[in-house]
Design a protein around this motif. Structure first.
Motif, mmCIF file in Angstrom:
data_model
loop_
_atom_site.group_PDB
_atom_site.id
_atom_site.type_symbol
_atom_site.label_atom_id
_atom_site.label_comp_id
_atom_site.label_asym_id
_atom_site.label_seq_id
_atom_site.Cartn_x
_atom_site.Cartn_y
_atom_site.Cartn_z
ATOM 1 N N THR A 178 0.848 -1.196 0.000
ATOM 2 C CA THR A 178 0.000 0.000 0.000
ATOM 3 C C THR A 178 0.876 1.236 0.000
ATOM 4 O O THR A 178 1.782 1.362 0.831
ATOM 5 C CB THR A 178 -0.914 0.037 1.246
ATOM 6 O OG1 THR A 178 -1.725 -1.133 1.274
ATOM 7 C CG2 THR A 178 -1.822 1.265 1.215
ATOM 8 N N ASP A 179 0.622 2.151 -0.939
ATOM 9 C CA ASP A 179 1.326 3.430 -0.964
ATOM 10 C C ASP A 179 0.774 4.272 0.183
ATOM 11 O O ASP A 179 -0.404 4.624 0.198
ATOM 12 C CB ASP A 179 1.098 4.118 -2.303
ATOM 13 C CG ASP A 179 1.907 5.397 -2.450
ATOM 14 O OD1 ASP A 179 2.090 6.102 -1.444
ATOM 15 O OD2 ASP A 179 2.350 5.692 -3.571
ATOM 16 N N GLU A 195 1.257 7.411 1.140
ATOM 17 C CA GLU A 195 0.794 8.760 0.814
ATOM 18 C C GLU A 195 -0.577 8.717 0.138
ATOM 19 O O GLU A 195 -1.449 9.542 0.430
ATOM 20 C CB GLU A 195 1.813 9.458 -0.098
ATOM 21 C CG GLU A 195 1.563 10.935 -0.304
ATOM 22 C CD GLU A 195 1.597 11.740 0.985
ATOM 23 O OE1 GLU A 195 0.847 12.727 1.088
ATOM 24 O OE2 GLU A 195 2.369 11.375 1.897
ATOM 25 N N THR A 196 -0.777 7.749 -0.756
ATOM 26 C CA THR A 196 -2.078 7.592 -1.408
ATOM 27 C C THR A 196 -3.156 7.271 -0.386
ATOM 28 O O THR A 196 -4.276 7.790 -0.444
ATOM 29 C CB THR A 196 -2.021 6.469 -2.462
ATOM 30 O OG1 THR A 196 -1.064 6.809 -3.460
ATOM 31 C CG2 THR A 196 -3.379 6.282 -3.128
ATOM 32 N N ILE A 241 -1.527 -1.818 -4.081
ATOM 33 C CA ILE A 241 -0.758 -1.745 -5.317
ATOM 34 C C ILE A 241 -0.850 -3.094 -6.019
ATOM 35 O O ILE A 241 -0.644 -4.140 -5.401
ATOM 36 C CB ILE A 241 0.713 -1.404 -5.014
ATOM 37 C CG1 ILE A 241 0.809 -0.037 -4.328
ATOM 38 C CG2 ILE A 241 1.548 -1.424 -6.290
ATOM 39 C CD1 ILE A 241 2.193 0.274 -3.779
ATOM 40 N N LEU A 268 5.930 3.627 -10.198
ATOM 41 C CA LEU A 268 5.463 4.155 -8.922
ATOM 42 C C LEU A 268 6.567 4.721 -8.036
ATOM 43 O O LEU A 268 6.367 5.725 -7.355
ATOM 44 C CB LEU A 268 4.728 3.047 -8.158
ATOM 45 C CG LEU A 268 3.924 3.470 -6.927
ATOM 46 C CD1 LEU A 268 2.788 4.411 -7.339
ATOM 47 C CD2 LEU A 268 3.358 2.252 -6.218
ATOM 48 N N PHE A 269 7.736 4.104 -8.026
ATOM 49 C CA PHE A 269 8.797 4.505 -7.097
ATOM 50 C C PHE A 269 9.274 5.944 -7.345
ATOM 51 O O PHE A 269 9.489 6.356 -8.480
ATOM 52 C CB PHE A 269 10.001 3.575 -7.236
ATOM 53 C CG PHE A 269 9.918 2.317 -6.405
ATOM 54 C CD1 PHE A 269 8.853 2.059 -5.562
ATOM 55 C CD2 PHE A 269 10.941 1.371 -6.470
ATOM 56 C CE1 PHE A 269 8.789 0.912 -4.798
ATOM 57 C CE2 PHE A 269 10.885 0.211 -5.705
ATOM 58 C CZ PHE A 269 9.809 -0.017 -4.871
ATOM 59 N N GLN A 324 9.794 7.834 -1.041
ATOM 60 C CA GLN A 324 8.461 7.231 -0.972
ATOM 61 C C GLN A 324 8.423 6.150 0.103
ATOM 62 O O GLN A 324 9.402 5.442 0.330
ATOM 63 C CB GLN A 324 8.104 6.598 -2.322
ATOM 64 C CG GLN A 324 6.717 5.969 -2.365
ATOM 65 C CD GLN A 324 6.456 5.274 -3.686
ATOM 66 O OE1 GLN A 324 7.394 4.897 -4.392
ATOM 67 N NE2 GLN A 324 5.197 5.105 -4.037
ATOM 68 N N LYS A 325 7.295 6.021 0.765
ATOM 69 C CA LYS A 325 7.108 4.994 1.792
ATOM 70 C C LYS A 325 5.926 4.106 1.417
ATOM 71 O O LYS A 325 4.857 4.606 1.064
ATOM 72 C CB LYS A 325 6.895 5.634 3.160
ATOM 73 C CG LYS A 325 8.134 6.390 3.650
ATOM 74 C CD LYS A 325 7.964 6.886 5.069
ATOM 75 C CE LYS A 325 9.189 7.677 5.519
ATOM 76 N NZ LYS A 325 10.426 6.853 5.550
ATOM 77 N N ILE A 326 6.175 2.802 1.503
ATOM 78 C CA ILE A 326 5.169 1.808 1.133
ATOM 79 C C ILE A 326 5.036 0.801 2.265
ATOM 80 O O ILE A 326 6.035 0.352 2.832
ATOM 81 C CB ILE A 326 5.564 1.091 -0.178
ATOM 82 C CG1 ILE A 326 5.495 2.076 -1.351
ATOM 83 C CG2 ILE A 326 4.678 -0.121 -0.440
ATOM 84 C CD1 ILE A 326 6.025 1.528 -2.645
#
Length: 254
Positions: free
Chosen positions: A92-93, A95-96, A123, A132-133, A137-139
């Motif tokens: 899961t992203d 930020e999204t 995702i 996406l990267f 970014q944090k996932i």
């Protein structure tokens, strides 16, 4: 329990560094490579326990090709850290997810609410990481939605360098110095999955494990599990990984 030393060996120079500095050290190697290798994007990512669930000494640094898909990262994480019983997993992203949680509910004139805006968007595993990267970014990665292991993936850097393979292990924390909680001397080799919640000893050396088995009727039956170098240690049926086995076990007493 005292805070455990967390350090890992750099794949490029074989030197050992503390967790707090190894990412910066790896950057020095990548900087040298940028001058000698044809440009083609790749990614330096860090994987660790989700800090929302407490501080943890476990970490991975990975070099990921732009050709990789999220299913490749899933396979790698399963192989090195989490796979036990074929459970489901997800990315899961973060930020999204934050944006979706702030989004208003949408409804039509028939008063049918659209809750998709509020759902945590996963995702697609087949998606290429290059789609996406981005840097910093944090996932979130989750394995097993029962006894869940939650990991945080951070994109440390986008590199103008061609990766040698789909995923390369750059560094991993060395086996933690887990000492038997009974004798306080020998390296722990087994964990009891039913003890430890109320202050009881639950990690034992070989000798003390035999003593524990005499007072814990579940130990020999199902509760005894091996000490392994993974944040999933002691959970579900996890007994160790299939990748980097030389670092997946008990630390060597000096």
């Amino acid at each position: 329990m005292a805070e455990l030393k967390s350090e890992g060996q750099c794949v490029f120079c074989n030197e050992v560094f503390d967790r707090a500095v190894i990412s910066r050290h790896l950057k020095t190697h990548f900087t040298k490579m940028e001058k000698t290798i044809d440009n083609e994007n790749s990614y330096h990512i860090k994987v660790e326990n989700d800090p929302r669930y407490g501080k943890s000494p476990y970490f991975l640094n990975l070099w990921v090709s732009h050709k990789a898909r999220f299913e490749d990262i899933d396979d790698f994480l399963r192989g090195i850290w989490v796979e036990c019983c074929g459970h489901m997993s997800s990315f899961t992203d973060i930020e999204t997810r934050k944006k979706n949680r702030k989004a208003p509910y949408v409804f039509d004139f028939n008063f049918n609410f659209d809750f998709d805006k509020k759902n945590e968007v996963e995702i697609d595993m087949s998606k290429k990481v290059s789609k996406l990267f981005y840097e910093k970014q944090k996932i979130e990665y989750q394995y097993d939605f029962g006894t869940t292991t939650t990991l945080l993936i951070t994109v440390v850097a986008v590199l103008p360098i061609k990766a040698p393979q789909i995923i390369t292990l750059l560094s991993r924390n060395e086996p933690l110095e887990l000492v038997c909680e009974t004798c306080k001397k020998e390296p722990a080799t087994q964990i009891c999955s039913v003890h430890g919640y109320n202050g009881e000893d639950n990690i034992f050396c070989k000798k003390c494990a035999k003593k524990h088995a005499k007072i814990c009727e579940d130990f020999d039956d199902y509760a005894a599990m091996p000490i392994v170098n993974s944040p999933r240690m002691g959970e579900c049926g996890y007994e160790g990984g299939s990748i980097d086995k030389k670092r997946d076990g008990v630390f060597a007493k000096k």
